[in-house]
Structures are given as C-alpha cells and as structure tokens.
Design a protein around this motif. Sequence first.
Motif, PDB file in Angstrom:
ATOM      1  N   ASP A 199      -5.634   0.221   4.773  1.00 51.70           N
ATOM      2  CA  ASP A 199      -6.249   1.163   3.847  1.00 51.70           C
ATOM      3  C   ASP A 199      -5.240   1.970   3.039  1.00 51.70           C
ATOM      4  OD1 ASP A 199      -8.772   0.374   4.747  1.00 51.70           O
ATOM      5  OD2 ASP A 199      -8.737   1.847   6.377  1.00 51.70           O
ATOM      6  N   SER A 200      -3.966   1.720   3.229  1.00 43.13           N
ATOM      7  CA  SER A 200      -2.951   2.471   2.489  1.00 43.13           C
ATOM      8  C   SER A 200      -2.876   1.982   1.046  1.00 43.13           C
ATOM      9  CB  SER A 200      -1.577   2.296   3.146  1.00 43.13           C
ATOM     10  OG  SER A 200      -1.576   2.836   4.448  1.00 43.13           O
ATOM     11  N   PRO A 201      -2.918   2.901   0.063  1.00 44.75           N
ATOM     12  CA  PRO A 201      -2.800   2.480  -1.348  1.00 44.75           C
ATOM     13  C   PRO A 201      -1.462   1.773  -1.591  1.00 44.75           C
ATOM     14  CG  PRO A 201      -3.539   4.758  -1.189  1.00 44.75           C
ATOM     15  CD  PRO A 201      -3.140   4.345   0.193  1.00 44.75           C
ATOM     16  N   LEU A 202      -1.486   0.728  -2.401  1.00 44.96           N
ATOM     17  CA  LEU A 202      -0.272  -0.025  -2.723  1.00 44.96           C
ATOM     18  C   LEU A 202      -0.104  -0.042  -4.238  1.00 44.96           C
ATOM     19  CD1 LEU A 202       2.106  -1.907  -2.162  1.00 44.96           C
ATOM     20  CD2 LEU A 202       0.478  -3.816  -2.022  1.00 44.96           C
ATOM     21  N   PHE A 203       1.016   0.520  -4.699  1.00 40.90           N
ATOM     22  CA  PHE A 203       1.319   0.561  -6.133  1.00 40.90           C
ATOM     23  C   PHE A 203       2.521  -0.336  -6.404  1.00 40.90           C
ATOM     24  CE2 PHE A 203      -0.469   4.698  -4.963  1.00 40.90           C
ATOM     25  CZ  PHE A 203      -1.531   4.792  -5.842  1.00 40.90           C
ATOM     26  N   THR A 204       2.544  -0.895  -7.594  1.00 39.98           N
ATOM     27  CA  THR A 204       3.660  -1.758  -7.995  1.00 39.98           C
ATOM     28  C   THR A 204       4.317  -1.181  -9.245  1.00 39.98           C
ATOM     29  OG1 THR A 204       2.545  -3.724  -7.128  1.00 39.98           O
ATOM     30  CG2 THR A 204       4.343  -4.083  -8.677  1.00 39.98           C
ATOM     31  N   VAL A 205       5.628  -1.061  -9.191  1.00 41.65           N
ATOM     32  CA  VAL A 205       6.406  -0.604 -10.349  1.00 41.65           C
ATOM     33  C   VAL A 205       7.321  -1.745 -10.765  1.00 41.65           C
ATOM     34  CG1 VAL A 205       8.095   1.055 -11.209  1.00 41.65           C
ATOM     35  CG2 VAL A 205       6.311   1.805  -9.624  1.00 41.65           C
ATOM     36  N   LEU A 258       4.914   8.839   0.690  1.00 36.99           N
ATOM     37  CA  LEU A 258       4.977   7.960  -0.470  1.00 36.99           C
ATOM     38  C   LEU A 258       6.182   7.060  -0.233  1.00 36.99           C
ATOM     39  CD1 LEU A 258       3.404   7.489  -3.083  1.00 36.99           C
ATOM     40  CD2 LEU A 258       5.047   8.961  -4.270  1.00 36.99           C
ATOM     41  N   PHE A 259       5.909   5.911   0.360  1.00 39.90           N
ATOM     42  CA  PHE A 259       6.992   5.082   0.886  1.00 39.90           C
ATOM     43  C   PHE A 259       7.408   4.050  -0.169  1.00 39.90           C
ATOM     44  CE2 PHE A 259       9.322   2.567   3.939  1.00 39.90           C
ATOM     45  CZ  PHE A 259       9.767   3.528   4.839  1.00 39.90           C
ATOM     46  N   VAL A 260       8.692   4.110  -0.550  1.00 29.73           N
ATOM     47  CA  VAL A 260       9.211   3.285  -1.637  1.00 29.73           C
ATOM     48  C   VAL A 260      10.072   2.166  -1.079  1.00 29.73           C
ATOM     49  CG1 VAL A 260      10.481   3.274  -3.825  1.00 29.73           C
ATOM     50  CG2 VAL A 260       9.224   5.321  -3.115  1.00 29.73           C
ATOM     51  N   THR A 261       9.740   0.937  -1.474  1.00 29.01           N
ATOM     52  CA  THR A 261      10.570  -0.206  -1.139  1.00 29.01           C
ATOM     53  C   THR A 261      10.733  -1.043  -2.405  1.00 29.01           C
ATOM     54  OG1 THR A 261      10.884  -2.055   0.393  1.00 29.01           O
ATOM     55  CG2 THR A 261       8.632  -1.659  -0.388  1.00 29.01           C
ATOM     56  N   SER A 262      11.459  -2.110  -2.316  1.00 28.54           N
ATOM     57  CA  SER A 262      11.714  -2.927  -3.502  1.00 28.54           C
ATOM     58  C   SER A 262      11.341  -4.366  -3.226  1.00 28.54           C
ATOM     59  CB  SER A 262      13.191  -2.830  -3.902  1.00 28.54           C
ATOM     60  OG  SER A 262      14.018  -3.423  -2.901  1.00 28.54           O
ATOM     61  N   ARG A 268       0.953   7.180  14.221  1.00 24.62           N
ATOM     62  CA  ARG A 268       0.607   8.595  14.085  1.00 24.62           C
ATOM     63  C   ARG A 268      -0.659   8.812  13.259  1.00 24.62           C
ATOM     64  NH1 ARG A 268       6.519  11.116  12.376  1.00 24.62           N
ATOM     65  NH2 ARG A 268       7.587  10.793  14.378  1.00 24.62           N
ATOM     66  N   SER A 269      -1.195   7.735  12.693  1.00 27.04           N
ATOM     67  CA  SER A 269      -2.338   7.839  11.767  1.00 27.04           C
ATOM     68  C   SER A 269      -1.983   8.686  10.557  1.00 27.04           C
ATOM     69  CB  SER A 269      -3.568   8.447  12.474  1.00 27.04           C
ATOM     70  OG  SER A 269      -3.952   7.631  13.561  1.00 27.04           O
ATOM     71  N   ALA A 270      -0.718   8.671  10.168  1.00 21.20           N
ATOM     72  CA  ALA A 270      -0.277   9.445   9.010  1.00 21.20           C
ATOM     73  C   ALA A 270      -0.805   8.796   7.731  1.00 21.20           C
ATOM     74  CB  ALA A 270       1.248   9.511   8.967  1.00 21.20           C
ATOM     75  N   ALA A 271      -1.066   9.629   6.727  1.00 20.09           N
ATOM     76  CA  ALA A 271      -1.486   9.125   5.419  1.00 20.09           C
ATOM     77  C   ALA A 271      -0.265   8.528   4.725  1.00 20.09           C
ATOM     78  CB  ALA A 271      -2.084  10.249   4.591  1.00 20.09           C
ATOM     79  N   VAL A 272      -0.390   7.284   4.255  1.00 23.01           N
ATOM     80  CA  VAL A 272       0.732   6.572   3.649  1.00 23.01           C
ATOM     81  C   VAL A 272       0.277   5.883   2.380  1.00 23.01           C
ATOM     82  CG1 VAL A 272       2.480   4.776   3.965  1.00 23.01           C
ATOM     83  CG2 VAL A 272       1.726   6.131   5.927  1.00 23.01           C
ATOM     84  N   ALA A 273       1.095   5.976   1.347  1.00 25.96           N
ATOM     85  CA  ALA A 273       0.932   5.163   0.139  1.00 25.96           C
ATOM     86  C   ALA A 273       2.236   4.406  -0.064  1.00 25.96           C
ATOM     87  CB  ALA A 273       0.613   6.033  -1.074  1.00 25.96           C
ATOM     88  N   ILE A 274       2.147   3.145  -0.468  1.00 25.15           N
ATOM     89  CA  ILE A 274       3.322   2.294  -0.604  1.00 25.15           C
ATOM     90  C   ILE A 274       3.588   2.046  -2.080  1.00 25.15           C
ATOM     91  CG2 ILE A 274       4.424   0.149   0.127  1.00 25.15           C
ATOM     92  CD1 ILE A 274       3.476   1.869   2.440  1.00 25.15           C
ATOM     93  N   VAL A 275       4.861   2.154  -2.467  1.00 28.56           N
ATOM     94  CA  VAL A 275       5.273   1.824  -3.826  1.00 28.56           C
ATOM     95  C   VAL A 275       6.237   0.650  -3.755  1.00 28.56           C
ATOM     96  CG1 VAL A 275       6.421   2.600  -5.935  1.00 28.56           C
ATOM     97  CG2 VAL A 275       4.999   4.195  -4.625  1.00 28.56           C
ATOM     98  N   LEU A 276       5.833  -0.479  -4.329  1.00 28.83           N
ATOM     99  CA  LEU A 276       6.707  -1.646  -4.420  1.00 28.83           C
ATOM    100  C   LEU A 276       7.468  -1.512  -5.736  1.00 28.83           C
ATOM    101  CD1 LEU A 276       7.613  -4.379  -3.283  1.00 28.83           C
ATOM    102  CD2 LEU A 276       5.681  -5.428  -4.489  1.00 28.83           C
TER     103      LEU A 276
END
Length: 573
Positions: A229-235, A172-176, A195-203
């Motif tokens: 294909d990685s989910p992208l969420f915005t906060v 669950l990768f968090v950036t700003s 690595r084909s790791a499962a990743v979701a991004i949080v902006l």
Amino acid sequence: MSDATTMLEVLDRLRTVLSQVRLPLEVTGVAAQRTRSRELAEQLEDYVLPRLRQIDAPLLAVVGGSTGAGKSTLVNSLVGQVISEPGVLRPTTRSPVLVHHPDDAGWFDRQRVLPELERTARATDDPGALRLVAAASVPQGLALLDAPDIDSVEERNRTLATQLLGAADLWLFVTSAARYADQVPWDFLRTAAERSAAVAIVLDRTPPEAVVEVSHDLARMLSSRGLRDSPLFTVEEAPLDGSGLLPGSAGVEEIRGWLAELGADAEARSQVVRQTLDGAIRTVAKDSFAVAQACEAQSAARASLMTDVDAAYDHAVREVDEATADGTLLRGEVLARWQDFVGTGEMMRALESRISWLRDRVTNVLRGKPQQAERVTVALETGLQSLLLEHAEAAAERADAAWRGSPAGRQVLEAGGRDLSRASRECRDRSERLVRDWQQGVLELVRSEGAEKRSTARFLAFGVNGLTVALMVVVFASTGGLLGAEVGIAGGSAVVGQKLLEAVFGDQAVRRLAEAARADLERRVRELMDHERARFVELVEGLDTGEDAAVELRALARRVDDLRFAERGGEAS
C-alpha cells in the motif's frame, strides 16, 4: 489520570531504563542488542514522546535513501529552491536539513523533535546540528527533512540517518534505478514494514525507457515485503535547470502535489501520524522484551564467571582440607623431625607390644627435648605454607583458564589489565602469617586446656610446645587416609601423638582439641582463598548487567501493551 497521560509516563520511564542499559559483557548477539537498546531509547526520545506530547504538530517527512540516489536534488526540486547542496564527493549530505512552512517555525525551533541536535539557520557540515529552513512552498502542517545517506562510508552519518528515519512520521524513501535492489535499502524498508511506519517510495534517476520495467519490478518487491500500500513515485533522469532543479515533468510535480494534498488534509495527516506512532510504540514494547532478555543473558554470563571462580577456589579449599587431614604433611622432613622428637622407633615398639606402659615411656623419652619440638613446628610450618601456595597457584590457573575459555571472561580479564593466572604477590606473606597465627592458636588451645594441669608431672614433662606439636600431628592425620606402610610410619606417629596428649588431657579432651584446631585451620584457609578469589570477583561485581532493568523493562513493556489494548477497545493488534 487519562490513558494518554499514563501512556506518556510509562513510555518516558521506559526511555529512561533503556538509556541506562549497558550490556557490558561480550555474549552471543550482544552487539545487536546494544544497538537495539540505544535505538529504542533514541526513538522514544526523538519521536514517540515528542509526538505524544504534541499530537497535532506538523507531520515530519524524512527523505532518506542510498548514497547517490539524488535525495538533496529531489528535496531542492520539491521546495523550488536550493536548500541542500548536492555534491560529487561521497558522502554528500553530512548534516540534516529540515524545511518547513514559515508559520510552522514554532514547532521546530523548540526542541520538539531530535532534541539533542543543535538548531542552526546556516549551512553546516556538522552532523550534530539540525539546519532549519523556512520555505513558503512547503505545505503548512508538513515538513521535509533531508537526511544523510543510509549507506554512507562514514559510520556517524549512517547512525544519524537511522536515527532520523526513526523520528519520521512518514518515510519518503529515495532509491535509484541502478540501486533499487541493493540490500541496505531493503533492510530499512523491512524495518519500516515491521513498525507499520508510513512509507512512500521514490524511484529516482530512472532512464525514460526503463520506467515501466523497473517500476513494475520495484512494485513487485514492495508487495512481497509487506509494503503493497505504499505510494510509489517515479522520477525520470533529466537535465537540471539553471538553478540546479529537476523539471516538474520529470515526475517531481506528482510528488509535490501529493505532499500538498497531505498537508491540506488534517485527517489524512493525523491518520499517517497515528499509524506510524502506534507502530513505533508497539515495536518499542516488543523489542523491550528482547532487551530484557539480553540483560538476563548478561546476568547469566556474570553468574557463570562467578561459578567458574568459586569452583576453582572451592576446589582448592577441599584439596588443602584433604591434604591437611590424610597424613600428607607427616612425611619427609616433618616425619624425620617428629621421629627425632618422640623417638619413634622405641615408641613404635612399645606401641606394638605393651600399650599399657606407653605413656610412661613417652614421658621419659621427651624429657629435655624442647629444641626437637621447635624443629617439628618449623617443618610443619614450611610444609603447610608450601601446600597453601601450591593450591592457591592451581586455583588461580584454573579460574584464569576457565575465563579465557569464554568471550566474556577474556574481555573482563583484558579490561582488568592484570595477570590473574598466578597467585597474588601477597599470597606468600598471607600464607606464612596464616600458618604462624594458626600455630599460635593451637598453642593457646593447649595452654587453655592445661591451665589446671600445669603443675602435674606429665604436663611439665611434655611442655606446652611439645603438646602443641603433638596436637598438630594429630590434626594432620585425622582422617586416617594413609595406606600401606604409611600407616606404620606417619599414621603410627600420629597415634603416638594422640596417646601423648591423652596422657595429659584424656581422650575426650583430645578429640575436642583436635576438632577445634582443625576448624580453625579450615576457617583460615577459606579466608586465604577468599582473598585470592576476590581478585577475580572485583572485576565483575561492579558490572551493571541489568538484573533490575530486565524486571522493569518487562513490566513497562507489558503495561504499554495493556494500554494499547485498552485504547483499541480490547482488540489485539
């Protein structure tokens, strides 16, 4: 034995071998390979092996990202209570915090993941500890781990963050909005894609007016880097409530709902786990080949250092061999003493005119000259000792210079803590002993050969010492390398010595004696130079450069690939 069990055993052995790789020599790219070797061993230890042993364990989502991205506040808001204390000072998160459902406590209080981290239930700043927090708001079958900053100013935090991300089923990768284009986060995301790791991004911390523009730009960057294909969420940027949590309307509720669905869907969790696990295994196998190659580069570097030393001292041996055979030693003081001994002027005139009666004349000249024989011996001893020291010094200087011409050589010399550019302190004593022992050996050759001739007039006339001196002179001019006037002086003197010996032993015996004396000298010189060479050799011969590890790493990596191939029914991946 099942394929799964075999895979577990092979990967466990691979972890052991990787953890033993040292790569001690400074060669091109070695720092990166040391890091790679350590990280591979850690990922096997922290994630791959525990996950293989317990494939149905809860999914571990590691929350990682840059300094100031708001990871701890996000985790607190997702859980609904303050678990990690955000701070204004950087770095903020110093020790990892793992939040899990109370019914999943058994999966984490045992050291199933990150086994080297001490388990604790209290808040701590110790990066060597893993704080465990049970929270009913976390879906069963899923856990959140708040990691230190990937770009922390503290190296230990950066290393721990990398290790924790390597132990994740899901990033669950968090950036700003202010830092989403920074290079460091994208280096980690590139690694995840590889690595084909499962990743979701949080902006995170996104001004409301910039949500559309920034999220579209970030989505474009993710797509171009293999994370389409990685989910992208915005906060959105929003004031915290009285408990220090973000309001659900800021975008937290969407992430919480997604995690809840994932936790409730065993098949979806299994798919995430297997995707990341298979990618990790594939990467470990691939990168193990690179570590094996690094081990081979180490072996090549050590071999090169040994070649430099061998070349320096083999050259010294050859130089001494040539200088002790071409008449070099039959000059100066040695020549003068030899002429005193045999009366060279008269002997040379006899040699030039009437060879037939030379032996009789030599007999008459040498009567009563034991002191002159001793003086020749001393002069030869001094000259030979100086020659040996000269070439030992030159060899040390050459070997030292060759090593200092490479990073690996400089490293080894500096680690040794000794100046090897000069001959050893023992070299002079060893050279003196070598010469004395060799001269004694020549004397024994003469004494042994003359055992049946000791009562003859010629043997008595020349004496053991005189014949020994003559044999040494013959040895030192055995190649006929003298030129010009030297042939008539030093070379002629050697001929006189040979005729003198032949008068007693005969020509065949003289050749045999000279060959034996020369072989003995060559052996002793090589032993001396080998002793000097050993000072360099001992600095590298104890280094574990990983020759055996390279072979085993390649074999294990190939075995892992074969097992993956078989598991997929022969489909390449």
